[in-house]
Design an enzyme around this catalytic site. Sequence first.
Site, PDB file in Angstrom:
ATOM      1  N   HIS A 121     -21.203  35.133  13.803  1.00 27.04           N
ATOM      2  CA  HIS A 121     -20.590  36.407  13.388  1.00 27.04           C
ATOM      3  C   HIS A 121     -19.581  36.799  14.474  1.00 27.04           C
ATOM      4  CE1 HIS A 121     -20.060  40.619  12.474  1.00 27.04           C
ATOM      5  NE2 HIS A 121     -20.745  40.449  11.331  1.00 27.04           N
ATOM      6  N   ASP A 148       0.849  -1.200   0.000  1.00 28.69           N
ATOM      7  CA  ASP A 148       0.000   0.000   0.000  1.00 28.69           C
ATOM      8  C   ASP A 148       0.879   1.242   0.000  1.00 28.69           C
ATOM      9  OD1 ASP A 148       0.798  -0.469   2.723  1.00 28.69           O
ATOM     10  OD2 ASP A 148      -0.809   0.830   3.437  1.00 28.69           O
ATOM     11  N   GLU A 156      -0.002  -0.937   5.912  1.00 30.37           N
ATOM     12  CA  GLU A 156       1.061  -0.358   6.739  1.00 30.37           C
ATOM     13  C   GLU A 156       0.872   1.135   6.906  1.00 30.37           C
ATOM     14  OE1 GLU A 156       4.876   1.251   8.099  1.00 30.37           O
ATOM     15  OE2 GLU A 156       3.756   1.799   6.313  1.00 30.37           O
TER      16      GLU A 156
HETATM   17  N1  BES Z   1       8.616   3.455   5.535  1.00 33.30           N
HETATM   18  C1  BES Z   1       7.960   4.129   6.589  1.00 33.30           C
HETATM   19  C2  BES Z   1       8.674   4.078   7.910  1.00 33.30           C
HETATM   20  C3  BES Z   1       9.986   4.779   7.901  1.00 33.30           C
HETATM   21  C4  BES Z   1      10.037   6.124   7.659  1.00 33.30           C
HETATM   22  C5  BES Z   1      11.110   4.083   8.149  1.00 33.30           C
HETATM   23  C6  BES Z   1      11.243   6.761   7.637  1.00 33.30           C
HETATM   24  C7  BES Z   1      12.317   4.725   8.126  1.00 33.30           C
HETATM   25  C8  BES Z   1      12.386   6.072   7.856  1.00 33.30           C
HETATM   26  C9  BES Z   1       6.584   3.560   6.777  1.00 33.30           C
HETATM   27  O1  BES Z   1       5.963   3.149   5.607  1.00 33.30           O
HETATM   28  C10 BES Z   1       5.713   4.618   7.392  1.00 33.30           C
HETATM   29  O2  BES Z   1       5.547   5.648   6.835  1.00 33.30           O
HETATM   30  N2  BES Z   1       5.190   4.350   8.566  1.00 33.30           N
HETATM   31  C11 BES Z   1       4.298   5.227   9.205  1.00 33.30           C
HETATM   32  C12 BES Z   1       3.552   4.419  10.235  1.00 33.30           C
HETATM   33  C13 BES Z   1       2.292   5.059  10.707  1.00 33.30           C
HETATM   34  C14 BES Z   1       1.323   5.207   9.576  1.00 33.30           C
HETATM   35  C15 BES Z   1       1.706   4.269  11.822  1.00 33.30           C
HETATM   36  C16 BES Z   1       5.030   6.379   9.874  1.00 33.30           C
HETATM   37  O3  BES Z   1       6.143   6.221  10.364  1.00 33.30           O
HETATM   38  O4  BES Z   1       4.472   7.472   9.877  1.00 33.30           O
HETATM   39 ZN    ZN Z   2       5.343   5.192   4.653  1.00 34.65          ZN
END
Ligand code: BES
Ligand code: ZN
Length: 492
Positions: free
Chosen positions: A244, A119, A184
């Site tokens: 207002h 996703d 995810e």
């Molecule tokens: N790939 C990211 C996590 C990530 C970000 C790892 C930067 C290393 C460096 C992952 O897909 C992601 O974005 N996770 C979300 C999780 C949240 C939706 C619960 C995040 O970290 O915001």
């Molecule tokens: Zn991400």
Amino acid sequence: MVTPPEKNYINGFATIQRKTTEVRESLMEPVIDQVTKFLHSNRTNAEQTLAEFLAIPSVSADPKHRADVRRAAEWVAEFLSQMGLRAEIVPSDTGHPVVYAETPYREGFPTVLIYGHYDVQPAEDPTLWESPPFQPTVRGDAIYARGASDDKGQVLTHLLSVRAWYEVTKSWPVNFKFIIEGEEEVGSSALETFVDKYRDRLTCDCVVVSDGNQFGPGQPAITYGLRGIAYFELRLTGPNRDLHSGSFGGTVTNPATALTMILGRIMGQDGRITIPGFYDDVLPLSDEERRRLRELPFDERAFWATLGVESALGEPGYTVLERRWARPTFEVCGLWGGYQGEGAKTVIPAEAGAKISFRLVPHQAPERVRQQLLAYLAQICPPGVRIELVDLHASPAVVTPLDSPYIKAAEMAVKAAFSAPPVFTREGGSIPIVGLFQERLGADILLLGWGQDDDNTHAPNEKFSLTDFHRGTLASAYLWEFIRKVAKSHET
Ligand code: BES
Ligand code: ZN
């Protein structure tokens, strides 16, 4: 790189008399070399495959893309089935399916669980993209599309390397289990149920995840920690309708004003979070780790310059890398209320709200943070507005031990593919299911990010370097070879 050949690479080989085997193997090119050659000569094909995967707009957060998300799951299942695996598309009650597959179990071989997500984040405003987010476009060394780096491009490195091993040997170098999920980016809630339900079937020696970044261009990294998250929507309601602002200003509490007062009290002017008890459970950084982090080649000013700022507010007493990877934070991720259009409209809005997140570090429990926040909100909320707190995400931080033999294998594999030894880093982002894998499966976790900080993940013009795509695939191919070796030497 020359790797001594091993027994049993090719189906049926083990049944050949030992002496004959040795003679035949010494004449044969080591299998890993055949695999890397295969990958090299199939690079164009790999890029086309990536473009095909990226063209599917599998935005999990948007119900309009439900069928597209399903199509991406089918695409992954089809890819796996091309190497003789029966991939299952396991539906979830609440969200998007999990794609699961496993290779036939072979005794004596380590078992690796490959996790990733198909996703992607919403692309949002298409005018901010130089090329359409779901029309993958190569510019320079990079492929541009939503999901290129996060996480389709990275997932594909492992699928391609396993397929290369399969093409060359008609077998698999280790036992594999694949979990490629579709939620995810929206918190992995269905996957939690999946892991609990199939816990016995998911038993493995290590979990491999590529869903993060290298330390810098040409500087690969092994990540040993992720932050957790507690994410909420804060809704404030006041008068029963918009009013207002002249007629009613001063007679009611304006929810938008109240919101700014509340948000302004969650973090102090010094960058420390002011919720009582918030830091109580935080695991402090050891002197040794602080020393190691300081040794990483990182220039705070140069880093800020790449982001177009000169300085920043942050928790006092900590370096930028410490704040980014190992200290908790508070962020306002979105904010609304009142008139947003052209010009001025004199109005007191009936409601206002914000999306707020806390990044968490080891020993902080998301539920405890929620309770602390609720108690604090009750204390600081001005009279005349009602507050509602909606839970969006909750996952704890993860730190993995560095003394695992699988880390050793990863170190060798990354070095072989990137021609540079990896540095050891943590990450500020979260991958919600990783903590659960660690806890429920008791497996070692290998976080091997092939992305770069400037890949624009979650932003317009997301990209992934094709060089990193191919190097990541190569590292993955080496990884299976080295995991087999360390698992064996670990046994004896
Ligand atoms: N790939 C990211 C996590 C990530 C970000 C790892 C930067 C290393 C460096 C992952 O897909 C992601 O974005 N996770 C979300 C999780 C949240 C939706 C619960 C995040 O970290 O915001
Ligand atoms: Zn991400």
